[in-house]
Design an enzyme around this catalytic site. Structure first.
Site, PDB file in Angstrom:
ATOM      1  N   GLU A  91       0.787  -1.227   0.000  1.00 27.23           N
ATOM      2  CA  GLU A  91       0.000   0.000   0.000  1.00 27.23           C
ATOM      3  C   GLU A  91       0.824   1.285   0.000  1.00 27.23           C
ATOM      4  O   GLU A  91       0.358   2.318  -0.465  1.00 27.23           O
ATOM      5  CB  GLU A  91      -0.946   0.011   1.218  1.00 27.23           C
ATOM      6  CG  GLU A  91      -2.016  -1.067   1.183  1.00 27.23           C
ATOM      7  CD  GLU A  91      -2.960  -0.902   0.008  1.00 27.23           C
ATOM      8  OE1 GLU A  91      -3.473   0.217  -0.208  1.00 27.23           O
ATOM      9  OE2 GLU A  91      -3.163  -1.898  -0.719  1.00 27.23           O
TER      10      GLU A  91
ATOM     11  N   SER B 268     -38.811   6.870 -23.847  1.00 29.20           N
ATOM     12  CA  SER B 268     -40.202   7.336 -23.860  1.00 29.20           C
ATOM     13  C   SER B 268     -40.819   7.501 -22.481  1.00 29.20           C
ATOM     14  O   SER B 268     -41.929   8.039 -22.369  1.00 29.20           O
ATOM     15  CB  SER B 268     -41.060   6.370 -24.681  1.00 29.20           C
ATOM     16  OG  SER B 268     -40.712   6.457 -26.050  1.00 29.20           O
TER      17      SER B 268
END
Length: 664
Positions: free
Chosen positions: A76, A353
């Site tokens: 990390e 629609s």
């Protein structure tokens, strides 16, 4: 010389201001005891789910094996012991790699920055958040030792499978105390931090092992382990033992994800407070509806078959139209990722629609148009914009009712042009749909939006119709109680009148027609009053005749539902080949049918529509008469056909008709 002095003064002042700002950052939460679970209650006050880092049992760094801490640092933040919270070399390295790759492949965050983000900030990717993360990381480094920071980090980070913190991770995956972790097990756990859900060894064993090997390689490269230890750890067989889980832990994950977002963005709590603050959060959740929704999404037979690399995805929301309460929600199919992409709430897709009732027909009704006024349905050009009906045919003239029921495109665009584009834009915004300047064009009638909408936004918008013209803001949380029994947040109802009661009833009346005889027939539930609208968008590739997005938004008097269906990434290999009425309408029906089990059916109120009911009866009688005439005409072709009686035109059309007559 004065320029130099001025510049120097500015530099000194800026430096002092930055130092002052860093000094004033509040990081007191790091000193608070860890943690307590947060309980989630449904709309009836019953425990529904549980979120926490409470089961992690913080552990002293002195009990954690060095090889685990080394694995975390190697993976990390390998310069953790060298930088002061911000690794400028790492940022530069990540920037170069991202530029070379042409996409975001690597971040430059340090362990300290990750701790700052996890405890104090959200995951939003904004420059402001990154700056705040920078300042907080600086304050953490000035307040705590590296040993303290690493201890806080490994006790708070998420390892997947509900395991927060290394102690809980060791128990969850290996059934052992953290102090007994081997080098190989430590490397596996450290590798999970990057993507805990998609790398879980319970679900993706081979991927987890490959990631473990990468971590072991990094540990060797950085001198934490020698070649012999590397080879032995790489060959070690990992034995998994999944711990029995809490029955409430992890329940309703997508619903909980949105609850966390709401707590953070609306009530200004941090993720850490929500996960470990010992809160009691009361919600609008209906557990039966949520379970029904999740059951439908587990039935793969209802969904189109995807490809090897992509599922056909979907998101759905169920909403109480009166209260605005989100009763159920699901944000995707397949594996859930904690606070990952939620297609029910974060999706942005063109609504097709389903936008027509919002952008065209409701504002037209407000302007005095009636359900059975006739609209033009013929090829037309609106300054270069040439809409077409989905079946590429035209009927000359149709009633508004027919245009809605059969989802005709041209009449909708023509009508929006007649009432004025700004009337439609204003209506859409009243329905709660945000618009961009680029959305101000006639294509909005057919859902042509720049950024699109989410199922949640569409559900809230359609709630206006069963709620007699009023939109109540959608929400999950009703109140939050802290560990001491204090009410720290409470929902305040926010309702706005969007349209008139009469317009809402008329729109409901037409949308019920969609279910009875139009594009929504397959979504109909016998014995239930149901109204709704289909929607779809085309694949944006000219050579392909396919569908990108499918929508169904509908409602009963008691419940609104919105469903989206499509691929996350649409291309020439990933698109839908069915219509909305064939696929998403069926999914919608299954959802509503299961969700409403045990709830007595209720009829829509049409107290304002007595005239329209008579007109509809006349309309059906006229249609049956025409069918009989056509039938007789086929039997006796020599008999002259009676001229069709036309329904009265809307007075607003009269002048337009006289003008256009010259061009016919």
């Amino acid at each position: 010389m004065w320029i130099i002095w001025t510049a120097a003064a500015l530099i000194v002042c800026s430096f002092a201001a930055i130092q002052f700002y860093i000094a004033t950052r509040d990081i007191g939460a790091l000193a608070e005891p860890l943690p307590a679970p947060t309980m989630i209650y449904d709309r009836n006050g019953k425990v529904a789910s549980k979120i926490s880092v409470a089961k992690m049992d913080p552990v002293s760094i002195d009990r954690i094996p060095n090889h685990f801490l080394e694995a975390v640092v190697a993976t990390e933040d390998h310069r953790f012991y060298e930088h002061d919270g911000i690794d400028y070399q790492g940022i530069l390295r990540a920037l170069i790699r991202n530029i070379e790759a042409g996409e975001w492949v690597e971040g430059g965050s340090t362990i300290t920055q990750q701790l700052a983000k996890n405890v104090f900030l959200t995951n939003e990717k904004t420059l402001r958040r990154k700056w705040e993360e920078w300042f907080i990381a600086k304050k953490i480094e000035r307040t705590y030792s590296k040993k303290d920071i690493l201890e806080m980090y490994v006790n708070r980070v998420y390892f997947g499978e509900g395991a927060w913190g290394v102690k809980k991770a060791a128990e969850t995956y290996f059934g052992k105390d953290v102090s007994d972790l081997t080098v190989s097990e430590s490397a596996l756990l450290a590798g999970l931090i990057k993507a805990p859900s998609s790398l879980s060894p319970f679900k993706h064993y081979e991927k987890a092992m490959a990631r473990r090997n990468i971590v072991l390689g990094l540990m060797k490269e950085q001198g934490f382990i020698d070649e012999k230890t590397f080879l032995r750890a790489k060959q070690e067989k990992i034995v998994l033992r999944k711990e029995k889980t809490d029955p409430y832990q992890g329940k309703y994950p997508y619903y909980v994800d949105h609850l966390i977002d709401e707590a953070i963005y609306q009530y200004h709590l941090t993720q850490s407070e929500v996960l470990s603050g010992g809160l009691r959060i009361y919600t609008e959740l209906d557990q039966h509806m949520q379970q029904a929704l999740e059951a439908v999404y587990k039935n793969d037979e209802l969904f189109p078959k995807g490809t090897n690399d992509q599922l056909v995805q979907s998101g759905a929301v169920l909403l109480d139209p009166r209260s605005g309460g989100i009763t159920a929600l699901i944000g995707g199919r397949g594996e859930h990722v904690f606070r990952g992409f939620n297609r029910a709430t974060q999706l942005k897709r063109q609504p097709g629609s389903t936008m027509k009732p919002l952008a065209v027909y409701t504002p037209a009704l407000e302007q005095g148009y009636h359900i059975f006024d006739e609209l033009k349905d013929e090829p037309m050009d609106f300054n270069g914009y040439r809409p077409e009906n989905y079946d590429h045919t035209y009927r000359g003239r149709v009633t508004m009712y027919e245009a809605v029921v059969h989802s005709l495109n041209v009449p909708a665009v023509w009508l929006l042009d007649q009432i004025g584009l700004e009337k439609g834009v204003n209506a859409v915004q009243r329905f709660g749909i945000p618009l961009e300047e680029e959305d101000h064009y006639l294509g909005i009638a057919l859902g042509g939006l720049q950024h699109g909408v989410s199922p949640l936004q569409m559900a809230e918008a359609y709630s206006v119709f069963p709620n007699e013209g009023v939109r109540t803001e959608a929400h999950i949380i009703t109140k939050i109680i802290d560990q001491n029994g204090n009410e720290i947040a409470k929902w305040k109802k926010h309702a706005v009148r969007v349209t008139t009661k009469e317009a809402a009833q008329k729109m409901t009346f037409m949308l019920q027609g969609v279910m009875k005889e139009g594009t929504g027939k397959r979504a109909n539930i016998p014995g239930r009053a149901l109204a709704g609208k289909t929607g779809s968008t085309q694949v944006p590739l000219g050579s392909i005749n396919g569908v990108k997005d499918q929508w169904f938004v509908g409602f009963t008097p008691q419940l609104v539902g919105a469903v989206w269906l499509g691929y996350d990434r649409t291309d020439e290999h990933h698109y839908l080949q069915t219509t909305s009425s064939q696929t998403v309408a069926v999914i919608f029906r299954e959802i509503m049918e299961k969700a409403l089990e045990g709830i007595p059916p209720k009829s829509f109120s049409y107290s304002m529509l007595k005239t329209e009911k008579r007109q509809l009866q006349k309309f059906y009688e006229q249609r049956e008469k025409e069918k009989e005439e056509k039938k007789r005409e086929k039997e006796y072709p020599s008999r002259p056909r009676k001229v069709k009686e036309k329904l009265p035109h809307h007075p607003h059309e009269k002048k337009q008709k006289e003008k256009s007559h010259k061009h016919e």
